[in-house]
Design an enzyme around this catalytic site. Structure first.
Site, PDB file in Angstrom:
ATOM      1  N   HIS A 201       0.826  -1.202   0.000  1.00 59.27           N
ATOM      2  CA  HIS A 201       0.000   0.000   0.000  1.00 59.27           C
ATOM      3  C   HIS A 201       0.865   1.258   0.000  1.00 59.27           C
ATOM      4  O   HIS A 201       0.523   2.265  -0.639  1.00 59.27           O
ATOM      5  CB  HIS A 201      -0.913   0.006   1.230  1.00 59.27           C
ATOM      6  CG  HIS A 201      -2.200  -0.721   1.011  1.00 59.27           C
ATOM      7  ND1 HIS A 201      -2.778  -1.508   1.965  1.00 59.27           N
ATOM      8  CD2 HIS A 201      -3.029  -0.774  -0.058  1.00 59.27           C
ATOM      9  CE1 HIS A 201      -3.905  -2.014   1.495  1.00 59.27           C
ATOM     10  NE2 HIS A 201      -4.077  -1.588   0.280  1.00 59.27           N
ATOM     11  N   CYS A 499      -1.565  -2.841 -17.421  1.00 61.28           N
ATOM     12  CA  CYS A 499      -2.037  -1.933 -16.369  1.00 61.28           C
ATOM     13  C   CYS A 499      -1.391  -2.256 -15.027  1.00 61.28           C
ATOM     14  O   CYS A 499      -1.859  -1.811 -13.989  1.00 61.28           O
ATOM     15  CB  CYS A 499      -3.560  -1.986 -16.245  1.00 61.28           C
ATOM     16  SG  CYS A 499      -4.224  -3.616 -15.826  1.00 61.28           S
TER      17      CYS A 499
END
EC number: 2.7.3.9
Length: 574
Positions: A201, A499
């Protein structure tokens, strides 16, 4: 409990041999400034006495967790959509009744209040790590919640980033998402962590926020507070007390890069005019509102999980329509590629629980969940079609975790039935990459999710920081799988984008273009440098660089070969 300035790992810093540290660059750019050390997590007193009244202590612990949740909710009001989703998900952990019951169990067994919280968090962390996937990603959040609850119980200051007023470089063992999401971008020059990984994260949020970051830096938490450091979010190098001339050279390079980036705009293309579309990855409404005005060709990955993961019941078609309308609106007639719900046993939904699985990362997630609960997919597709009609957007819908031709066909039929014009698949399973010609023959386009593709190709958990070298997108085996998918897409006559993390690496973008990738989707902050890299090379140059990377024997050798073969004008800016 250690203070923010005390060393927590490694030898004392100061000798010439220790002036350079190395880690993994996860968010591009360079930074120079004084170190601010993040306080270590709050720990219980040694030999803490048992609670005099376990039942009352359990109530107090629940109250502490609820105060933590409330504080996270309050922070969520003032941040962007990506950060808000992270904070709300972390607040849900603090409210988890099973966690509260685990604390009560340890209290009843004779443990002290703070110790009981630690033991309960350890219990859940072990379960999360064993489950892998989304659960493993939440262990840092879980431990952060536990540390905050302990501070509440003991009446101590909440751990985390200390207050500071001078632009600085944040250094920590690891940053909880709740901390990264609420950093003051005007004061945080860069981020250095001892732990973390390429797809943590911290890495994702730092890139989204445009903050240079380096993770897996051994010795990082031993750097004294106030020490001036320079960091390079591309190379992963951290220099303590850098030579003023080197700092000036780094500043000049930043200025040259800024000037070079500002001179280019518009669609992505190589020097000889070969088109490679440059797109954004987004995760919510505010991400869309921030990315919409930028010089992008649209969205290559809109993650829709935030619509579902915070809900106790399935969101209605009407609720989803309004959310999607607000996401699509900022992009006008530019393409927006939407990934349908990527959830399952590793991203649990209260309203779509398929039961426990031995290995959720290899279980019923992504499209497999949609096939088990097709009404969820049909409602999402109906809402997307409604939003597309309302905005006139160029909506393209793709399914996650597709492995077979039959799965691709099943998805395409439902997309057509919903009235949406274009269907696609995520290629993140090696089986789909190896059979790309047949799989893509059933749909209109494909998109390589290189983070998961690397994980499954290398048999290395993407959340395991110690395995980061295996998950390096430069790994030749991963490039081989990408090349196979690109050959299949060409044979099928279908466009194939990327992506994953690799799309935002300027050097690797050249390799991907040379392999036949037609679009690259990344954090918006990475687009200008990728545009610049493409503009300095012909398609033939990209194909030559791709051959060099494929011929290499290691990830490091692959990158070095491409670095040596790339245009000097680009290399001077790296």
């Amino acid at each position: 409990m250690r203070t923010a300035g005390e060393a927590t790992d490694g030898p004392a810093i100061g000798s010439e041999a220790e002036s350079r540290l190395h880690g993994i660059g996860v968010s591009p750019g360079t930074a120079y400034g004084p170190v601010v050390q993040v306080a270590a997590p709050v720990e219980p007193p040694q030999n803490e006495a048992p609670a005099a009244d376990p039942a009352q202590a359990a109530e107090q612990a629940v109250a502490a967790f609820m105060r933590v949740a409330g504080a996270l909710d309050a922070k969520a009001i003032h941040v962007d959509a990506t950060a808000r989703d992270v904070l709300k998900a972390t607040a849900m952990i603090a409210r988890d009744r099973a966690l509260h019951r685990a604390v009560a169990k340890h209290l009843a067994a004779g443990q002290g209040p703070a110790t009981s919280i630690v033991l309960a968090v350890d219990d859940f962390a072990a379960q999360f790590e064993a489950l892998g996937g989304y659960f493993a990603e939440r262990v840092t959040d879980l431990r952060d919640v536990g540390s905050r609850a302990i501070a509440e119980v003991l009446g101590l200051p909440v751990p985390g980033v200390p207050d500071f007023s001078e632009p600085s470089v944040i250094v920590a063992e690891d940053l909880a998402p709740a901390e990264t999401a609420t950093l003051d971008r005007s004061l945080v020059l860069g981020i250095i962590t001892r732990a973390g990984g390429r797809t943590s994260h911290t890495a994702i949020l730092a890139a989204q926020m445009g903050i240079p970051a380096v993770v897996q830096v051994q010795g990082a938490t031993g750097i004294p507070v106030g020490t001036p450091v320079s960091l390079d979010g591309d190379s992963g190098e951290v220099v303590l007390d850098p030579d003023p001339a080197a700092v000036e050279a780094q500043r000049e390079r930043r200025e040259r890069l800024a000037a070079a980036l500002s001179a280019l705009s518009g669609a992505g293309r190589t020097r000889d005019g070969h088109s490679v579309a440059l797109l954004a990855n987004i995760g919510g409404i505010e991400d869309a509102e921030l990315a919409g005005p930028q010089d992008l060709e649209g969205v290559g990955l809109f993650r829709t999980e935030f619509v579902f993961l915070s809900s106790e019941t399935a969101p209605t078609v009407e609720e989803q329509t309004e959310i999607y309308r607000r996401v699509l609106a900022p992009f006008g007639d530019r393409r927006v590629v939407v990934r349908t719900l990527d959830a399952g046993a590793d991203k649990p939904l209260a309203f779509a629980d398929l039961g426990p699985e031995e290995n959720p990362a290899l279980g019923r997630r992504g499209l497999r969940l949609s096939q088990a609960r097709p009404e969820l997919l049909d409602a999402q597709l109906e809402a997307l079609a409604n939003a597309a009609r309302a905005t006139g957007a160029d909506v393209r819908v793709m399914a996650p975790m597709v492995a077979t031709t039959g799965e691709a066909r099943w998805f395409a039929e439902r997309v057509v039935a919903a009235g949406l014009p274009k269907s696609g698949v995520m290629i993140e399973v090696p089986a789909a990459a190896l059979r790309a010609e047949q799989v893509l023959g059933e749909v209109d386009f494909g998109s390589l999710g290189t983070n998961d593709l690397a994980q499954y190709t290398m048999a290395a958990d993407r959340m395991e920081g110690e395995l980061s070298s295996l998950l390096d997108p430069w790994q030749p085996a991963v490039l081989d799988v990408i090349a196979a998918a690109a050959r299949g897409a060409k044979a099928a006559g279908k466009p194939l984008g990327v992506c994953g993390e690799s799309a935002g690496d300027p050097l690797l973008a050249l390799v991907l273009a040379g392999l036949g990738i037609t679009s690259l989707s990344m954090a918006p902050s990475k687009v200008p440098f990728v545009r610049l890299a493409l503009a300095h090379h012909d398609l033939a140059d990209c194909e030559r660089l791709a051959d060099l990377a494929l011929a290499a024997s290691s990830a490091e050798a692959a990158r070095q070969a491409v670095l040596s073969g790339a245009a000097a004008e680009l290399v001077q800016l790296l």
